[in-house]
Scaffold this active site. Sequence first.
Site, short mmCIF file in Angstrom:
data_model
loop_
_atom_site.label_atom_id
_atom_site.label_comp_id
_atom_site.label_asym_id
_atom_site.label_seq_id
_atom_site.Cartn_x
_atom_site.Cartn_y
_atom_site.Cartn_z
CG HIS A 138 -1.79 1.29 1.50
ND1 HIS A 138 -3.20 1.08 1.26
CD2 HIS A 138 -1.40 2.52 1.82
CE1 HIS A 138 -3.62 2.44 1.30
NE2 HIS A 138 -2.58 3.28 1.71
CD GLU A 139 1.79 3.22 3.73
OE1 GLU A 139 1.54 4.28 3.21
OE2 GLU A 139 0.84 3.17 4.58
CG HIS A 142 0.18 6.00 -1.11
ND1 HIS A 142 -0.86 6.68 -1.42
CD2 HIS A 142 -0.12 5.59 0.30
CE1 HIS A 142 -1.98 6.56 -0.56
NE2 HIS A 142 -1.51 5.59 0.51
CD GLU A 162 -5.33 5.80 1.24
OE1 GLU A 162 -5.56 4.68 1.51
OE2 GLU A 162 -4.35 6.00 1.30
CG HIS A 234 -7.36 6.62 4.71
ND1 HIS A 234 -6.79 7.87 4.75
CD2 HIS A 234 -6.33 5.94 4.36
CE1 HIS A 234 -5.48 7.77 4.88
NE2 HIS A 234 -5.33 6.69 4.43
N1 ASN Z 1 -1.07 4.58 6.04
C1 ASN Z 1 -1.77 5.87 5.73
C2 ASN Z 1 -1.76 5.76 4.20
O1 ASN Z 1 -0.88 5.24 3.81
C3 ASN Z 1 -1.05 7.25 6.06
C4 ASN Z 1 -2.08 8.25 5.68
O2 ASN Z 1 -3.16 8.55 6.30
N2 ASN Z 1 -1.57 8.82 4.62
O3 ASN Z 1 -2.89 6.03 3.58
ZN ZN Z 2 -2.60 5.22 1.88
#
Ligand code: ASN
Ligand code: ZN
Length: 312
Positions: A138-139, A142, A162, A234
Site C-alpha cells: 500500500h505504502e 503511493h 487511496e 480512506h
Molecule cells: N497509512 C496511511 C496511508 O498510507 C497514512 C496516511 O494517512 N496517509 O494512507
Molecule cells: Zn494510503
Amino acid sequence: SGQIRALRQQNAALTLTALRLPLPRPPIPFPLPHVLPAAHVFDCHHTTALPGVQVANPGSSPDGPIKRAYVESENVAKFYWDNFKRDSIDGNHMTLVSSVHYGVKYNNAFWNGAQMTYGDGDGQIFLDFTLGEDVIAHELTHGVTQHSLGLAYSGEAGGLNESMSDVFGSMFRQWEKKQVVTKADWLIGADIMGPLSKQKGFTCLRDMASPKSPHAMAPQPDHYYPGIGNLDPHYSSGPPNLAFYKAAQAIGGHSWEKAGKVWYTALTTAPPMPNMTMSKFAARTRKLSTSLFPNDPTVHNAVDAAWTAVGL
Ligand code: ASN
Ligand code: ZN
C-alpha cells in the site's frame, strides 16, 4: 593424399569466406535476468527523525521490522516487475528506502513522497506495521501513483489514490500467497490488528469486498455519490475498491493477471492527471479492458458491470 588435399582446400575456402563476411552476432540464448532495485533500511531508534540510521545487511537482521521492510520491499519490486514490467516505484530502478521503529508505539505507516516509514504500533490497537504485506505494498504504491497519474490526495482523486494503494496492496498479498480471487479475503490490514481491536470485533482496517462491514475499523461507503470527494481519501476509496473486487471476482483466476493489468495500465499510461475524477478513471478501465483483452469480452463485461454496480 588427394582426400586430405581436398579437405585442406575446402578448409581454406571456408577460412576465406569467414574472413570476408562479417560473422553474424550469435543470438543471446535467453534474456538477461532483471536486477531488482536496491532496498535500504534505516532504523529511527524510536525517534521521528527521518530517515534514521542506515542498517547494514538488513536482509539478515534478527530485528523483525528491519528484515521484513527489506524482504517485502524487494518482493513488491519483484511483483511490479514480474507482472507489469515496472522497474521499481518510479519505473526507473529507484532505490527503495524504508525507515522502521519510527516514533514510540507509533500507530501508522506512511509514504512521505520519497520513502516508506513504519511505526511499531502500540501492541494493543495495532501490531508492528511491517507485519502487513498489504500495508507495505500500500505504502509503496503511493509512490507508484506519485510517479504515474500523480493523483492528488483530496477530492475524488484522493479516493482513487487511496484505492490504488489498497488494490495493489491486496493484489500483492494475494500474489505472495498465490491465491485465486475466490480464496482471497480482500481485507486490508488484517495482519496488523492488535488484541484490543480484535476484542472489539475488528478484523481489518478496510474490507474491499464489503466496504461497509462493521468488522472493518473504518467502514466506508460502498456506492458513489456526488460529493464523495469531500470525505477523507480512506473513506472515499470504498466504491473504487469494491469495483476492483467485483471486476476481479467476475473475471476469476488471479487478480493480477487481468483486472490487475487493466488497473495498472489505467494508473500508469497517461500523463499526470492530479484531479482525475472517479468516472474518468472508470471510463479508462472500461476502454482498456477491451484494448488489452480484445479476444476476451469477459474482462470488459466484468469491469463495466463492476463500476455500474458502485454507481460509476
Ligand atoms: N497509512 C496511511 C496511508 O498510507 C497514512 C496516511 O494517512 N496517509 O494512507
Ligand atoms: Zn494510503
